[in-house]
Scaffold this active site. Structure first.
Site, short mmCIF file in Angstrom:
data_model
loop_
_atom_site.label_atom_id
_atom_site.label_comp_id
_atom_site.label_asym_id
_atom_site.label_seq_id
_atom_site.Cartn_x
_atom_site.Cartn_y
_atom_site.Cartn_z
N GLY A 1 0.78 -1.23 0.00
CA GLY A 1 0.00 0.00 0.00
C GLY A 1 0.81 1.28 0.00
N LYS A 2 1.98 1.26 -0.63
CA LYS A 2 2.82 2.47 -0.66
C LYS A 2 2.09 3.64 -1.32
CE LYS A 2 6.36 0.56 -2.82
NZ LYS A 2 6.03 -0.87 -2.87
N GLU B 1 5.36 5.59 -12.40
CA GLU B 1 4.76 4.31 -12.78
C GLU B 1 3.33 4.47 -13.28
OE1 GLU B 1 5.26 -0.03 -10.99
OE2 GLU B 1 4.21 1.34 -9.67
N GLN C 1 11.36 0.46 -2.71
CA GLN C 1 11.08 -0.97 -2.61
C GLN C 1 11.96 -1.63 -1.56
OE1 GLN C 1 10.71 -3.54 -5.83
NE2 GLN C 1 9.79 -2.10 -7.24
N ARG D 1 16.24 -2.01 -0.63
CA ARG D 1 17.01 -2.29 -1.84
C ARG D 1 18.00 -1.15 -2.04
NH1 ARG D 1 13.42 -3.98 -6.72
NH2 ARG D 1 13.12 -5.77 -5.35
N GLY E 1 22.32 0.89 1.53
CA GLY E 1 23.37 1.69 2.14
C GLY E 1 23.20 3.17 1.94
#
Length: 507
Positions: A229-230, A255, A376, A398, A401
């Protein structure tokens, strides 16, 4: 990634007289004066160190002299005519730099060091102008090349301009008194706000209690696995901010199209299921409800941009314009991994994401507004079991760092019922229809976890204590939990295509 093989950047700007006989911007006398002052005034180099580079000097001899001066300063060695001459000699460039006589002439040209900083600024400005001319010449040459892709050329040119502007931006050291005054002023304003909110309220009471609202100049990362649900979360929040609090929001969707985003907003505000919004099969009562409630969105200060594969440099240009023209107070990016830094070469995708996240943070500081970027998570979550095991961790980010380092705040979205986890064994809490927001990193405050109501049919988050339809609890039929180590998820969780490209469709 943009192919920039025909678009080369030399290490040092070398610009000669052009075809019209014009000389490039230069200030030779000031260059001489600055170098002479550095060699006769003990602390002069420290005054100009953040302004000048060897490339800042138009005259070749002056460039070599400054390189020697900088090498001495790096080793904390004294800087004077004799030491500079010796350094040039050890580098084999003393004669090329004019020899000891030229160095002595530089010091004799200095009448006073009182205006050293001002003179150095002019030298730096002339150098920036030469860089711009050089860049424009490269763009012109590439534009005449019919084999050069125009889109790639624009991306590379924009990248160059961004690099030049970043070098040219210098902020002076500020004495602490005015900063204290500004801090007190912000605290007073926050004290007058309902709930002591000092930043941009999200509209979610429990979350705002932790964050005191999204703070100016902060980079906030909101991360989750696919289907958590982002997009629904940030759209619900954008609606709250723009409609309820009348603050302007810009959303960059890499997107979804503008129409898809607006359909999501209509679902959220009008509380009509997504399938009916898409196919238009509404009852008379639903049409009436739609026409009545959609008025909340009309005129709302929400600005959407659906440019695909948006570069961080395009974003910077558009964001500055939005803030100037529409007084934008918050920017949302959906989502970070779909952005690029075209026009620059990288050894890996992780390096590119590092550049993107660092520039997003710099943009938030420059515009003095919060920037929220969706991100993500990797598949590490899927291999863990249990209610607590399925909770995301910072290590699940993802390219984690750079993102974790640059972000002022990292929040995760976690919906246990997606994994068929319907009850919290520790507390006995019914987890159906709930979404958890986990504040995992908070540079300027506490970390914590809060619960929100998630209405999947409407793609909507709301406060846990708000009214909702209990019939919506049946979205996820009961299913056995996977065995330890077994990944048992729907196809929507497979967010990578065969060639490694992202396939995430945040819901």
């Amino acid at each position: 990634m943009a192919n920039t093989k025909n678009y080369k950047r030399p290490s040092a700007p070398q610009v000669g007289p052009n075809d019209l006989g014009k000389l490039p911007p230069q200030a030779i006398e000031l260059e001489d004066s600055v170098l002479g002052a550095i060699m006769i005034e003990k602390d002069a180099y420290a005054t100009v160190a953040d302004l000048l580079r060897p490339e800042s000097f138009y005259k070749d001899q002056n460039r070599l002299v400054f390189e020697a001066i900088r090498a001495l300063a790096a080793k904390d060695q004294p800087i004077d005519v004799l030491s500079v001459a010796e350094k040039l000699k050890s580098q084999g460039t003393l004669n090329e730099a004019g020899g000891p006589i030229y160095l002595s002439e530089l010091t004799r040209k200095v009448a006073s060091t009182a205006h050293l900083h001002y003179h150095a600024q002019i030298v730096a400005q002339k150098a920036t102008a030469r860089e711009l001319i050089q860049m424009a010449s490269r763009v012109e040459e590439s534009a005449y090349d019919e084999t050069q892709d125009v889109e790639e050329l624009m991306q590379a040119a924009e990248s160059d301009i961004f690099e030049i502007s970043q070098r040219a931006q210098k902020r002076d050291v500020t004495q602490i008194d005015p900063v204290i005054a500004e801090a007190f002023d912000r605290m007073r304003k926050a004290g007058k706000n309902e709930g002591n909110i000092s930043g941009i309220p999200s509209g979610f009471k429990a979350l705002d209690k932790i964050t005191s609202g999204w703070q100016k100049s902060d980079l906030i990362i909101i991360a989750a696995r696919p289907a958590m649900g982002k997009t629904a979360f940030v759209l619900s929040m954008a609606k709250n901010i723009a409609v309820n609090y009348h603050k302007a929001v810009a959303m960059f969707s890499l997107e979804m199209s503008n129409v898809q985003l607006v359909n999501r907003l209509i679902m959220n505000v009008c509380e009509i299921e997504g399938d009916k919004i898409k196919n238009g099969k509404l009852s008379n009562a639903e049409w009436s409800q739609l026409e009545h409630k959609v008025n909340e969105l009309l005129g709302a200060p929400i600005y959407v941009d659906d440019t695909p594969s948006l570069s961080v440099f395009e974003l910077r240009s558009k964001a500055r314009k939005l803030v100037k023209e529409h007084k934008i107070e918050l920017i949302i990016i959906d989502y970070l991994q779909l952005m690029n830094a075209s026009g620059m070469n990288f050894g890996s995708r992780e390096q590119e994401v590092s550049i993107i996240s660092r520039n997003l943070k710099a943009l938030a500081k420059e515009l003095d507004i919060p920037i929220i970027a969706l991100s993500q998570l990797n598949r590490g979550v899927e291999a863990r079991t249990g209610v607590d095991g399925k909770k995301p961790q910072l290590s699940d980010l993802r390219e984690s760092g750079a993102i974790e380092q640059d972000a002022d705040m990292v929040c995760f979205i976690h919906r246990p019922e997606y994994y068929r986890l319907y009850n919290d064994e520790k507390t006995g809490k019914d987890l159906r229809g709930l979404g958890q927001i986990i504040v995992a990193k908070h540079r300027n405050g506490a970390t914590d976890e809060i619960w929100l109501r998630f209405r999947s049919k409407l793609a909507k988050f709301q406060n846990e204590d708000e009214t909702w339809d209990e019939n919506e609890l049946n979205d996820y039929p009961a299913a056995p939990l996977p065995e330890p180590g077994e990944i048992s998820v729907s196809s929507r969780m497979n967010d990578m295509s065969a060639d490694g490209a992202s396939m995430d469709v945040p819901f």
